[in-house]
Design a protein around this motif. Sequence first.
Motif, PDB file in Angstrom:
ATOM      1  N   CYS A  16       0.959  -1.270  -0.023  1.00 25.02           N
ATOM      2  CA  CYS A  16       0.156   0.293   0.133  1.00 25.02           C
ATOM      3  C   CYS A  16       0.847   1.281   0.191  1.00 25.02           C
ATOM      4  CB  CYS A  16      -0.922  -0.004   1.508  1.00 25.02           C
ATOM      5  SG  CYS A  16      -0.170  -0.253   2.713  1.00 25.02           S
ATOM      6  N   LEU A  48      -7.508   2.884  -4.584  1.00 25.12           N
ATOM      7  CA  LEU A  48      -7.941   1.617  -4.920  1.00 25.12           C
ATOM      8  C   LEU A  48      -7.029   0.625  -5.323  1.00 25.12           C
ATOM      9  CD1 LEU A  48     -10.501  -0.229  -5.002  1.00 25.12           C
ATOM     10  CD2 LEU A  48     -11.022   0.877  -7.205  1.00 25.12           C
ATOM     11  N   ALA A  49      -6.049   0.980  -5.954  1.00 27.21           N
ATOM     12  CA  ALA A  49      -4.961   0.336  -6.431  1.00 27.21           C
ATOM     13  C   ALA A  49      -4.260  -0.280  -5.286  1.00 27.21           C
ATOM     14  CB  ALA A  49      -3.977   0.968  -7.605  1.00 27.21           C
ATOM     15  N   ASP A  52      -6.168  -2.752  -3.323  1.00 27.42           N
ATOM     16  CA  ASP A  52      -6.396  -4.181  -4.067  1.00 27.42           C
ATOM     17  C   ASP A  52      -5.085  -4.784  -3.921  1.00 27.42           C
ATOM     18  OD1 ASP A  52      -8.878  -3.801  -4.736  1.00 27.42           O
ATOM     19  OD2 ASP A  52      -8.632  -3.213  -6.719  1.00 27.42           O
ATOM     20  N   LEU A  57      -5.421  -8.634   2.663  1.00 28.03           N
ATOM     21  CA  LEU A  57      -6.692  -7.867   2.752  1.00 28.03           C
ATOM     22  C   LEU A  57      -6.984  -7.317   4.044  1.00 28.03           C
ATOM     23  CD1 LEU A  57      -8.597 -10.944   1.222  1.00 28.03           C
ATOM     24  CD2 LEU A  57      -7.669  -9.196   0.004  1.00 28.03           C
ATOM     25  N   SER A  60      -9.528  -1.612   3.082  1.00 27.95           N
ATOM     26  CA  SER A  60     -10.759  -1.707   2.221  1.00 27.95           C
ATOM     27  C   SER A  60     -11.250  -0.130   1.816  1.00 27.95           C
ATOM     28  CB  SER A  60     -12.055  -2.409   2.870  1.00 27.95           C
ATOM     29  OG  SER A  60     -12.112  -2.212   4.135  1.00 27.95           O
TER      30      SER A  60
END
Length: 63
Positions: A16, A48-49, A52, A57, A60
């Motif tokens: 991230c 968002l990239a 994802d 996970l 969100s």
Amino acid sequence: MRIVADRARCEGLGMCEAMAPDFFEVGDDGTVTVLDGTPGEEHRSAVLAAVDACPVLALSLDG
């Protein structure tokens, strides 16, 4: 849009942060810190990239 981070799930892999360093930072404790939890719509694609790309996970988007 609001970024939601599950710090208990985070493994500090840094995907991230690599993809959206203005919004995420992995600290010395090995977990993510959200630097700006409510980015503007103009940043949606980058955020968002990054969300994802999280392999565990831990991230969100709400909204």
